[in-house]
Design an enzyme around this catalytic site. Structure first.
Site, short mmCIF file in Angstrom:
data_model
loop_
_atom_site.label_atom_id
_atom_site.label_comp_id
_atom_site.label_asym_id
_atom_site.label_seq_id
_atom_site.Cartn_x
_atom_site.Cartn_y
_atom_site.Cartn_z
N HIS A 108 -12.90 42.99 -12.75
CA HIS A 108 -11.47 42.73 -12.95
C HIS A 108 -10.73 42.72 -11.62
CE1 HIS A 108 -7.86 43.33 -15.84
NE2 HIS A 108 -7.45 42.77 -14.72
N HIS A 124 -7.96 40.32 -9.07
CA HIS A 124 -7.03 39.20 -8.92
C HIS A 124 -7.13 38.70 -7.48
CE1 HIS A 124 -5.09 39.84 -12.83
NE2 HIS A 124 -5.33 41.12 -12.60
N LEU A 125 -7.63 37.46 -7.33
CA LEU A 125 -7.84 36.94 -5.97
C LEU A 125 -6.68 36.07 -5.46
CD1 LEU A 125 -11.67 36.17 -5.82
CD2 LEU A 125 -10.42 38.04 -4.73
N ARG A 126 -5.80 35.63 -6.34
CA ARG A 126 -4.55 34.95 -5.94
C ARG A 126 -4.71 33.56 -5.35
NH1 ARG A 126 -2.18 38.45 -9.15
NH2 ARG A 126 -1.57 40.42 -8.23
N HIS A 137 -6.01 41.51 -22.48
CA HIS A 137 -4.97 42.39 -21.95
C HIS A 137 -4.20 42.86 -23.21
CE1 HIS A 137 -1.55 43.12 -18.96
NE2 HIS A 137 -1.01 43.35 -20.14
N HIS A 170 -8.40 47.26 -18.81
CA HIS A 170 -7.59 48.42 -18.38
C HIS A 170 -7.02 49.28 -19.52
CE1 HIS A 170 -4.65 45.28 -19.08
NE2 HIS A 170 -4.77 44.74 -17.87
N ASP A 214 -8.88 46.23 -11.44
CA ASP A 214 -7.62 45.48 -11.63
C ASP A 214 -6.91 45.31 -10.29
OD1 ASP A 214 -5.56 44.06 -12.75
OD2 ASP A 214 -4.72 45.73 -13.90
N HIS A 264 -0.14 42.41 -3.89
CA HIS A 264 1.22 41.87 -3.79
C HIS A 264 1.73 42.12 -2.38
CE1 HIS A 264 1.66 40.97 -8.03
NE2 HIS A 264 1.23 42.18 -8.34
N GLY A 272 1.28 46.07 -10.27
CA GLY A 272 -0.06 45.95 -9.72
C GLY A 272 -0.27 46.70 -8.43
O1 DOR Z 1 -0.49 45.48 -12.90
C1 DOR Z 1 -0.99 44.41 -13.15
N1 DOR Z 1 -1.01 43.41 -12.24
N2 DOR Z 1 -1.54 44.22 -14.36
C2 DOR Z 1 -1.96 43.01 -14.76
O2 DOR Z 1 -2.43 42.90 -15.88
C3 DOR Z 1 -1.83 41.84 -13.87
C4 DOR Z 1 -1.79 42.25 -12.46
C5 DOR Z 1 -1.36 41.15 -11.51
O3 DOR Z 1 -1.87 40.04 -11.63
O4 DOR Z 1 -0.55 41.43 -10.62
#
Ligand code: DOR
Length: 440
Positions: free
Chosen positions: A77, A79-81, A195, A248, A321, A325, A340
C-alpha cells in the site's frame, strides 16, 4: 547526474557484480522455519550456495555479520504520485525511499492523475521502475477515474498482469457497484482492496470522533463509519465468494468483524499501518497536520486490538499507506491540510521498536506480515531462501539505533509523524533483480 544518483538512497551504493557473497548473516525465513547464521552466495541473481562456499567461488563480499537476511520486504500500500503529482513523489524517489526502508517490492495505488484506470498508465508506471531492485506492481482503479460510478475495463487491466484493484483514497459508496466489482475481480482471480469508509458519515471530518475531538472542537470521524463499511463489504464478499482486502484497518471492531468473518470462511483479509499501531488520536492536541491521516489515528483500545489482530493473524499484513505530501500543502490549517503521512523509511523501525522489542508480536510474525503475506495477497510467487531460488532479499540491522530526521528522508516529501523518534532497527541493504543496493 546518472539515474542512480537520483534513486539510490543517500549514503548507499549499487553493485551489479555477477557474484556476491553475503557473509555471516542470520538467514531468517519464518515460513520455512529457517533461522541460521550462514554465508549466502549469489550468482547472476540466483542463490547459488548457502553455508560453505566453494573456494573457487570468487565474488564481491558484503559483510553481513550481526545482520538479519530475510525474504524481500513487500509493501502492498504505497502512493507514488506519478503521473500527476511529481512534486510530492515520483516512481523513482518512492523506490529510493522503499529501498532505504528495506523493501524489494511495493504495490502502488491508482490515485494518480490521470488515475491508473487503463493499461497505458499501468505500463507507464512499470516503465518508470525499470532497472530498479525495487519491484513496482501497479494496483488498478476499480472505477473509471476513481469516481465510483462505472467499473474500469477490469479484464483488460488484468490481462496486463494487474492482480489487484482499488479506488483507495475513496470508498466505493454504492453497494451495487461494490457487488459488481467483487464479481469481476472474483472471475479474474484478482484481489479487491477496499478503503472502508461510509462517506456520508465523514464529511468534513478531521480526526477520530471521541472525547479528544470534542475537547479540541474538531469535526469527528466516527469509528462506526469504518465498521459499517467493513461489515457491508464482508457481506458482499460472502455473497459473491470474492477476495476482499480491507486497507488500513484502524478500529477494534473492524478487527473483530474480520476475525469473525474469517472464522465463517469468508475470503477477507486486512492490513494495519505502522502509524495506526503506534500513535493515538490524542496527539492531535498539537493541531499538527503531520498527524492528519485517513482513516484517522484512533484510541488505545483500537491500537491494542490491531496489535492482537496482527499477533493472531487476523490482520494479515503490515502496509505503510505511504502518502507523500509537499511541505507547503501540509503546513496549512488542519482543516485544509491533505490526509496522509510517509511511511516507507520508518516502517521497519517502528514495528521492531514498538511491537517486536516490546514482546507484543514475534519477529517471525513481523517479517511474515511485511513480506510473505502481502506478496501472497498480491498473487506474487513466494520468495525462498534456498539454493536455486531467485535472490530477493532484505538485509536488516535489528540493533541499529537511529533518530528519524525528516530532512534526511529519501522520499521527495518529508511529512512523517515520527520526526525525532528514536528507533531500533534499520535496513542495511536489499538484493533483487540481480542488483545489490546497500549502505556504503
Ligand atoms: O491518509 C491518506 N492519504 N489516506 C488515504 O487513503 C489516501 C492517502 C493519500 O493518497 O494521500
Amino acid at each position: 547526474m546518472s539515474n542512480n544518483q537520483h534513486t539510490l538512497p543517500a549514503g548507499w551504493r549499487e553493485s551489479v557484480a555477477h557474484r556476491i557473497i553475503l557473509k555471516g548473516g542470520r538467514l531468517f525465513h519464518p515460513g520455512s522455519e529457517l533461522d541460521q547464521i550462514a554465508d549466502l552466495a549469489i550468482q547472476d541473481g540466483c542463490i547459488k550456495h548457502i553455508g560453505s562456499i566453494p573456494s573457487d567461488f570468487q565474488g564481491e563480499t558484503v559483510n553481513c555479520e550481526g545482520l538479519l537476511i530475510t525474504p524481500g520486504l513487500y509493501d502492498m500500500h504505497v502512493h507514488l504520485r506519478e503521473p500527476g503529482f511529481e512534486h510530492k513523489e515520483t516512481v523513482r524517489t518512492g523506490c529510493s525511499a522503499a529501498a532505504a526502508g528495506g523493501f524489494t517490492g511495493i504495490a502502488c495505488m491508482p490515485n494518480t492523475n490521470p488515475s491508473t484506470d487503463n493499461p497505458g498508465i499501468v505500463e507507464f508506471i512499470r516503465n518508470q521502475a525499470k532497472g530498479l531492485p525495487v519491484d513496482v506492481d501497479p494496483i488498478a482503479a476499480t472505477t473509471k477515474g476513481r469516481k465510483g460510478e462505472t467499473l474500469t475495463e477490469m479484464s483488460e487491466l488484468a490481462a496486463t498482469g494487474v492482480t489487484a484493484f482499488s479506488d483507495d483514497g475513496s470508498p466505493i459508496a454504492s453497494a451495487d457497484l461494490m457487488r459488481r466489482a467483487l464479481e469481476y475481480t472474483n472471475m479474474l482471480g484478482a484481489l479487491l482492496i477496499e478503503h472502508c469508509e461510509e462517506p456520508t458519515m465523514t464529511v468534513g471530518s478531521i480526526m477520530h470522533e471521541g472525547a479528544v475531538s470534542t475537547r479540541l472542537g474538531l469535526t469527528g470521524w466516527p469509528a462506526v463509519a469504518e465498521e459499517i463499511a467493513i461489515e457491508r463489504n464482508i457481506q458482499l464478499a460472502e455473497y459473491t465468494g470474492a477476495r476482499l482486502h480491507c486497507a488500513h484497518v484502524s478500529t477494534a471492531r473492524g478487527v473483530e468483524l474480520i476475525r469473525n468473518a474469517k472464522k465463517r470462511g469468508v475470503r477477507v483479509t486486512g492490513e494495519a499501518t505502522p502509524h495506526h499501531v503506534s500513535l493515538e488520536c490524542s496527539i492531535l492536541e498539537h493541531y499538527d497536520s503531520e498527524y492528519k491521516v485517513n482513516p484517522p489515528l484512533r484510541e488505545s483500545k483500537d491500537i491494542e486490538a490491531l496489535i492482537a489482530g496482527l499477533a493472531d493473524g487476523t490482520i494479515d499484513a503490515i502496509a505503510t499507506d505511504h502518502a507523500p505530501h509537499a511541505h507547503d500543502e501540509k503546513e496549512v490549517e488542519l482543516a485544509l491540510a491533505p490526509f496522509g503521512m510517509v511511511g516507507l523509511e520508518t516502517a521497519f523501525g517502528v514495528i521492531l521498536t514498538e511491537l517486536v522489542n516490546t514482546g507484543r508480536i514475534s519477529l517471525a510474525r513481523a517479517i511474515d506480515a511485511m513480506s510473505t503475506q502481502p506478496r501472497r495477497l498480491m498473487s506474487l510467487p513466494d520468495v525462498s531462501l534456498e539454493v536455486g531460488s531467485e535472490a530477493n532479499l532484505s538485509i536488516m540491522d535489528l540493533n541499529e539505533q537511529w533518530t528519524v530526521e525528516r530532512d534526511t528522508l529519501n522520499s521527495k516529501s518529508h511529512n512523517t509523524p515520527f520526526h525525532g523518534w528514536k528507533l531500533t532497527g534499520r535496513a542495511r541493504g536489499i538484493y533483487n533483480n540481480s542488483k545489490y543496493w546497500g549502505r556504503k
